[in-house]
Design a protein around this motif. Structure first.
Motif, mmCIF file in Angstrom:
data_model
loop_
_atom_site.group_PDB
_atom_site.id
_atom_site.type_symbol
_atom_site.label_atom_id
_atom_site.label_comp_id
_atom_site.label_asym_id
_atom_site.label_seq_id
_atom_site.Cartn_x
_atom_site.Cartn_y
_atom_site.Cartn_z
ATOM 1 N N UNK A 35 14.878 32.183 -0.561
ATOM 2 C CA UNK A 35 14.995 30.740 -1.091
ATOM 3 C C UNK A 35 15.536 29.985 0.375
ATOM 4 N N UNK A 36 16.446 30.758 0.986
ATOM 5 C CA UNK A 36 17.312 30.118 2.044
ATOM 6 C C UNK A 36 15.937 29.975 3.191
ATOM 7 N N UNK A 39 14.037 26.937 2.350
ATOM 8 C CA UNK A 39 14.442 25.703 2.684
ATOM 9 C C UNK A 39 14.146 25.428 4.042
ATOM 10 N N UNK A 43 12.065 22.363 4.079
ATOM 11 C CA UNK A 43 13.172 21.665 3.471
ATOM 12 C C UNK A 43 12.743 20.134 4.263
ATOM 13 N N UNK A 64 14.412 17.137 -2.788
ATOM 14 C CA UNK A 64 14.283 18.488 -2.116
ATOM 15 C C UNK A 64 14.943 19.464 -2.976
ATOM 16 N N UNK A 65 16.178 19.200 -3.411
ATOM 17 C CA UNK A 65 16.809 20.244 -4.037
ATOM 18 C C UNK A 65 16.140 20.712 -5.402
#
Lengths: 205, 305
Positions: A35-36, A39, A43, A64-65
């Motif tokens: 997930x990082x 992003x 992101x 975005x979140x």
């Protein structure tokens, strides 16, 4: 269009075909590192799209979140549909999926805000005194914001995706869940509205 | 917009006034720690709901399902309409299952084939050949000749009966059509004709069986050298002149009185009246003027069966 200070769009760092399926598999396995990575990859693009759609940085962050969390939630289903090594895996583009989610979220929020306020989303005016250069840049910024934010939601999304994010029409249409002909018509109307608005600004005293 | 003006919907060229303005709309960067915040939210997020047992169907499958349901519904409604006779009331012919099956398999259906009846009706009924009987019949040759003539007359009668049936059906259909009443469909007419044909055939079979028994008796009598009487030939006792006069008197009565008198007749007398009526009808069908009823039956009248 991307300014020099902004990171390159996601297309520049797009993973090789089939890679997104592997990322989806890792997300489905609840890997925080995956997930990082998502992003980090997408992101900034989503934030730019969301910001230019809403004109609000905090709103854009929320969008975005929410898009990233939806990817987190839907990863098992996406991974099941696009198993690594399959033909479907080669077609999977998580960037496109995220752009579609973020665009829809932005449009939904704009519509909700319009229903609540009964009109367009209010613009934030900065009345503080500034130096001449800053004033000139700010005026240009405000004018651009005013032009873009004056467009209807879908026309605004079309301009943001094609002009600012430099997406091909086909990808932008996919991000907006439209067929290409309808999207091109929408984009044509958006450009016409922008030019007419700019002309009106020039004619204004 | 004039012809010389550029299309305002054209792509925005770099460096154009509009592009210079739009380029001023800068987006801020994501704040530091944004990824950590999202990760924390993801960790705190409840586990996603399990997949539905029934997977989401594709659009094509949903459309196909709706088309199938629509076709089945239409078929059910059409079947119900046909079963309740609604389509026949709307003058829409509905073939029976047997007819459809026969058309599919190519096998001719007995009940749905009225052609033999039509053909029989189209052929004019042959006029029965006059039967001449010279003296009493007491030899096998005379008996054979007599029976040959009887068979000829019987065949002509059967043709006449069928022609009459066909004419009655046609005239009834014409009458109903002219009166605006519902006329039977071709399938219904075929069923009616088949039913009548079945009854006529059964009647002829019964008559054939009775005639065969009587002919055996006559042959035995002739072989013994005895002469045949009229009673042997017809199987009935001769009508006495008084009875014949009484029957003739029936013609002058009103329908109600005639019906009452008809009920009072003996079976023999009724049969005689029936024969006379048949002869008149046959003459009418053949286009000849009806012969005046004879007071006394000729000696060579064929046996009625």
């Amino acid at each position: 269009m991307n300014t020099a200070t902004e990171p390159a769009p996601a297309t520049a760092i797009a993973p090789p075909p089939g890679d997104d399926a592997a990322w989806a598999e890792r997300l489905a396995a609840r890997d925080p590192a995956a997930l990082r990575e998502m992003i980090a990859r997408h992101g900034a693009t989503l934030h730019r799209v969301a910001y230019r759609m809403t004109g609000d940085a905090h709103e854009a962050e929320d969008i975005v979140q929410e898009a990233m969390l939806r990817l987190w939630d839907h990863a098992p289903a996406i991974a099941a549909k696009h198993a690594v090594g399959s033909q479907a895996a080669a077609r999977l583009r998580l960037g496109g999926w995220l752009k579609r989610v973020a665009t829809n979220l932005a449009i939904d929020r704009l519509r909700r805000a319009r229903r609540i306020s009964g009109g367009e989303v209010p613009e934030e005016e900065d009345d503080a005194p500034l130096a001449d250069a800053v004033i000139e840049a700010g005026e240009r910024d405000n004018l651009a914001r005013a032009l873009v934010l004056a467009l209807p939601e879908r026309q605004r999304a079309a301009i943001v995706l094609t002009y600012y994010e430099e997406l091909p029409n086909a990808e932008a249409a996919e991000a907006m869940d439209m067929n290409i002909k309808a999207f091109e018509s929408l984009l044509h109307r958006a450009r016409t509205a922008l030019r007419q608005a700019l002309t009106a600004q020039g004619d204004a005293p | 917009m004039s012809v010389n003006e550029p299309d305002p919907g054209l792509p925005i060229a770099p460096g154009s006034p509009l592009a210079r303005v739009l380029d001023g709309y800068r987006a801020p960067d994501l704040p530091a720690g944004f990824a950590d915040r999202v990760l924390a939210a993801a960790e705190a997020r409840p586990a996603p709901l399990p997949e539905l047992r029934r997977p989401a169907r594709t659009r094509r499958w949903r459309i196909g399902q709706r088309i199938a349901i629509g076709a089945l519904s239409f078929g059910a409604l059409a079947t119900a309409a046909a079963a309740t006779g609604l389509l026949e009331q709307l003058a829409i012919p509905v073939p029976s299952a047997e007819t459809v099956w026969a058309s599919l398999t190519g096998k001719a259906q007995a009940s749905a084939a009225p052609e033999p009846l039509v053909a029989a009706a189209a052929v004019p009924a042959p006029t029965p050949a006059p039967v001449v009987n010279e003296g009493p019949i007491d030899t096998p040759e005379e008996l054979a000749e007599k029976l040959r003539r009887v068979d000829q007359v019987r065949a002509g009668r059967r043709e006449e009966r069928r022609a009459i049936i066909d004419q009655r059906i046609k005239s009834e259909i014409e009458r109903r059509g002219a009166a605006g009443l519902r006329v039977p469909t071709p399938e219904e007419e075929a069923r009616l004709r088949a039913k009548i044909e079945q009854a006529v055939t059964a009647r002829e079979q019964r008559a054939d069986a009775a005639a065969a028994a009587r002919r055996e008796a006559m042959q035995r009598k002739v072989e013994n050298g005895e002469a045949l009487t009229r009673e042997d030939l017809t199987g009935r006792k001769p009508v006495i002149p008084e009875t014949r006069e009484r029957l003739r008197g029936l013609r002058g009565l009103s329908p109600e009185e005639r019906a009452k008198a008809w009920r009072e007749l003996t079976p023999e007398e009724r049969r005689l009246v029936t024969e006379e009526l048949r002869a008149r009808r046959a003459a009418r069908l053949s286009g000849q003027p009806a012969a005046a009823p004879t007071a006394v039956p000729p000696q060579d009248t064929p046996p009625s069966e």
